[in-house]
Design an enzyme around this catalytic site. Structure first.
Site, short mmCIF file in Angstrom:
data_model
loop_
_atom_site.label_atom_id
_atom_site.label_comp_id
_atom_site.label_asym_id
_atom_site.label_seq_id
_atom_site.Cartn_x
_atom_site.Cartn_y
_atom_site.Cartn_z
N ARG A 249 59.18 21.48 65.10
CA ARG A 249 59.22 22.78 64.44
C ARG A 249 60.61 23.40 64.57
O ARG A 249 61.43 22.97 65.37
CB ARG A 249 58.18 23.72 65.05
CG ARG A 249 56.74 23.35 64.73
CD ARG A 249 55.76 24.22 65.48
NE ARG A 249 55.75 23.92 66.91
CZ ARG A 249 54.99 24.55 67.82
NH1 ARG A 249 54.19 25.53 67.43
NH2 ARG A 249 55.02 24.21 69.08
N LYS B 127 59.70 27.12 71.04
CA LYS B 127 59.20 26.90 72.39
C LYS B 127 60.13 27.51 73.43
O LYS B 127 61.29 27.83 73.17
CB LYS B 127 59.02 25.41 72.66
CG LYS B 127 57.90 24.79 71.84
CD LYS B 127 56.56 25.47 72.08
CE LYS B 127 56.04 25.25 73.48
NZ LYS B 127 54.74 25.97 73.71
N TYR C 281 58.03 31.65 71.85
CA TYR C 281 56.92 31.50 72.78
C TYR C 281 57.49 31.27 74.17
O TYR C 281 58.41 30.46 74.35
CB TYR C 281 56.04 30.30 72.40
CG TYR C 281 55.21 30.51 71.16
CD1 TYR C 281 54.18 31.44 71.13
CD2 TYR C 281 55.43 29.75 70.02
CE1 TYR C 281 53.40 31.64 70.01
CE2 TYR C 281 54.66 29.92 68.87
CZ TYR C 281 53.65 30.87 68.87
OH TYR C 281 52.89 31.05 67.75
N HIS D 212 55.17 31.81 77.45
CA HIS D 212 54.07 31.37 78.33
C HIS D 212 54.53 31.38 79.80
O HIS D 212 54.40 30.39 80.53
CB HIS D 212 53.57 29.98 77.93
CG HIS D 212 53.01 29.93 76.54
ND1 HIS D 212 51.85 30.59 76.20
CD2 HIS D 212 53.45 29.32 75.42
CE1 HIS D 212 51.60 30.38 74.91
NE2 HIS D 212 52.55 29.61 74.42
N GLU E 72 53.60 35.28 72.05
CA GLU E 72 52.16 35.26 72.37
C GLU E 72 51.64 36.59 72.90
O GLU E 72 50.42 36.77 72.99
CB GLU E 72 51.84 34.14 73.38
CG GLU E 72 52.36 34.36 74.78
CD GLU E 72 53.78 33.82 74.99
OE1 GLU E 72 54.21 33.76 76.15
OE2 GLU E 72 54.44 33.47 73.99
N SER F 240 47.40 28.99 66.99
CA SER F 240 46.08 28.77 67.56
C SER F 240 45.15 28.13 66.54
O SER F 240 44.33 27.27 66.88
CB SER F 240 45.49 30.10 68.06
OG SER F 240 46.25 30.62 69.13
N SER G 14 28.52 31.86 78.66
CA SER G 14 29.20 31.02 79.64
C SER G 14 28.90 31.46 81.07
O SER G 14 29.31 32.53 81.52
CB SER G 14 30.71 31.05 79.40
OG SER G 14 31.37 30.18 80.30
N VAL H 82 40.35 28.71 76.02
CA VAL H 82 40.26 30.01 76.68
C VAL H 82 41.62 30.70 76.65
O VAL H 82 42.64 30.11 76.99
CB VAL H 82 39.81 29.84 78.14
CG1 VAL H 82 39.76 31.19 78.85
CG2 VAL H 82 38.45 29.16 78.19
N VAL I 220 46.47 24.60 77.95
CA VAL I 220 47.34 24.00 78.97
C VAL I 220 48.69 24.68 79.05
O VAL I 220 49.31 24.72 80.12
CB VAL I 220 47.50 22.48 78.71
CG1 VAL I 220 48.29 22.22 77.43
CG2 VAL I 220 48.14 21.78 79.89
N ASP I 221 49.18 25.26 77.94
CA ASP I 221 50.49 25.91 78.00
C ASP I 221 50.47 27.19 78.83
O ASP I 221 51.52 27.70 79.23
CB ASP I 221 51.05 26.20 76.60
CG ASP I 221 50.08 26.96 75.71
OD1 ASP I 221 49.02 27.39 76.20
OD2 ASP I 221 50.39 27.13 74.52
N ARG J 183 46.50 18.26 83.31
CA ARG J 183 47.89 18.66 83.52
C ARG J 183 48.65 18.45 82.21
O ARG J 183 48.21 17.71 81.33
CB ARG J 183 48.53 17.82 84.63
CG ARG J 183 48.58 16.33 84.35
CD ARG J 183 49.28 15.56 85.48
NE ARG J 183 49.44 14.14 85.17
CZ ARG J 183 48.55 13.20 85.48
NH1 ARG J 183 47.45 13.54 86.13
NH2 ARG J 183 48.78 11.94 85.16
N PRO K 175 51.17 20.53 75.41
CA PRO K 175 51.24 21.99 75.29
C PRO K 175 51.79 22.48 73.96
O PRO K 175 51.66 23.66 73.66
CB PRO K 175 52.17 22.39 76.44
CG PRO K 175 53.02 21.20 76.66
CD PRO K 175 52.17 20.01 76.35
N ASN K 176 52.43 21.61 73.18
CA ASN K 176 52.96 22.02 71.88
C ASN K 176 52.29 21.21 70.77
O ASN K 176 52.93 20.57 69.95
CB ASN K 176 54.49 21.87 71.83
CG ASN K 176 54.96 20.44 72.09
OD1 ASN K 176 54.39 19.72 72.90
ND2 ASN K 176 56.02 20.03 71.41
#
Length: 364
Positions: free
Chosen positions: A15, A74, A93, A95, A117, A136, A222, A241, A271-272, A281, A301-302
């Site tokens: 990207r 990123k 982003y 994170h 984010e 997302s 949940s 989540v 995961v990110d 992981r 993660p990407n």
């Protein structure tokens, strides 16, 4: 304002932070964009495409970083830390909740770090995350696509076809979280005929999802007990989540993963931010999976970087209004737009976003 557009260097991250159309919009407002040569190639944008709309092509990453504002996709990697003393504003982003090293590095700089984010928008009393939503959506859809691939026997999976066939049961897809990622994952899984279960702690959200999918999906509140009953039956488990700016809770323990059927697959889109599954992981597009407890784990993660043409256009459609505000007004734009201001994670050597206060109390 002079704006830098460096090339992404994360593994197979194709990207780019701005499309030529977005650059043209900035140029029309009197701003100058400096594009590192080759930055857009992975998304199908040539240097000539950027030049045609007025951008200047620069030969090195250092030149692209040496501007008032830098637009990326990123978070900066360790090899890019040397450039963080150059721009006044970094918009990408970040994170940070899952990246203490980058957080501490940013605190040593003079720049204002704004994270896509955590930018918010409020309409009709509803809070949304406009710069997180398009990626997302893509990640949610890809989670099923990748999950289906790694369920193939040649990829280490059980050899399950998610759709099943007449006379053969469809695959079992379990989705943790009914937000944007979970909704899009369910959309694809339902579309291919899988047996789908969604967990969420928000009953109103589960009711909304029922209006979308009807009886084609199982909607469960949940709890640890409910998860323990359903997860061992999953062929594909998707972590979806999101707690904005924070690590998600760990919902699936190592012991629960060990109860899953060998050859089943886990894809954790969270995961990110640290992930919601204990055994998962971060991985990479080059080496996307590993096997633990007999289960195939996918932790890239990407994920949207796998479809960069679509992802870049979707991302810049969402980021451009905010980029224009920042280019026109500088950091004062964050005072005028509260939602954009909530995107500030680090400024003046301080952690700004409340979620990071909870994650790194020792850095306050």
């Amino acid at each position: 304002m002079n704006i830098g557009l460096p090339k992404e260097i994360k593994d197979q991250e194709f990207r780019v932070g701005l499309s030529p159309a977005a650059v043209q919009a900035l140029q029309e407002r009197g701003h100058q964009v400096f594009v590192e040569s080759g930055a857009g190639l992975g998304s199908g944008f040539r240097d000539a495409d950027y030049q045609a709309v007025g951008a200047k092509i620069v030969a090195t990453a250092a030149q692209a970083w040496d501007e008032e504002m830098v637009i990326k996709v990123k978070e900066p990697l360790a090899s890019e830390y040397q450039f963080l003393t150059l721009p006044k504003i970094l918009f990408t982003y970040l994170h940070l909740a899952a990246n203490r090293d980058l957080t501490e590095t940013l605190l040593k700089t003079d720049l204002t770090a704004i994270a896509y984010e955590t930018v918010e928008r409020e309409r009709g009393g509803q809070i949304s995350f406009p710069l997180l939503t398009p990626m997302s959506m893509i990640a949610g859809r890809l989670a099923v696509q990748f999950g289906a691939r790694f369920l193939e026997r040649s990829q280490g999976g059980r050899g399950i076809l998610l759709s099943g066939l007449p006379g053969v049961q469809p695959g079992q897809v379990v989705i943790l979280g009914g937000g944007v990622v979970g909704t899009e994952a369910a959309r694809i899984a339902v579309g291919c005929g899988a047996n789908v279960t969604i967990f969420d702690v928000n009953v109103e959200r589960l009711c909304y999802l029922e209006t979308l999918f009807g009886a084609r999906v199982n909607y469960l509140y949940s709890t640890s007990n409910a998860l323990a009953q359903v997860i061992p039956t999953a062929d594909l488990l998707i972590g979806a989540v999101l707690i904005p700016g924070q690590r998600p809770p760990c919902l699936v323990s190592r012991g629960l993963v060990q109860q899953m059927i060998p050859g089943s697959v886990i894809v954790d889109v969270a995961v990110d931010q640290g992930g919601c599954i204990e055994t998962l992981r971060p991985t990479s597009h080059s080496q996307p999976t590993y096997v633990e407890a007999g289960v195939v784990h996918y932790g890239v993660p990407n994920m949207p970087g796998a479809v960069p043409r679509t992802a870049t256009q979707a991302l810049t459609n969402s980021t451009l209004p905010f980029v224009l505000k920042l280019a026109d007004l500088g950091i004062e734009a964050c005072d005028q737009d509260r939602g954009l201001g909530l995107g500030i994670n680090v400024q003046n050597h301080r952690l700004i976003h409340p979620a990071l206060h909870k994650e790194f109390p020792d850095l306050l």
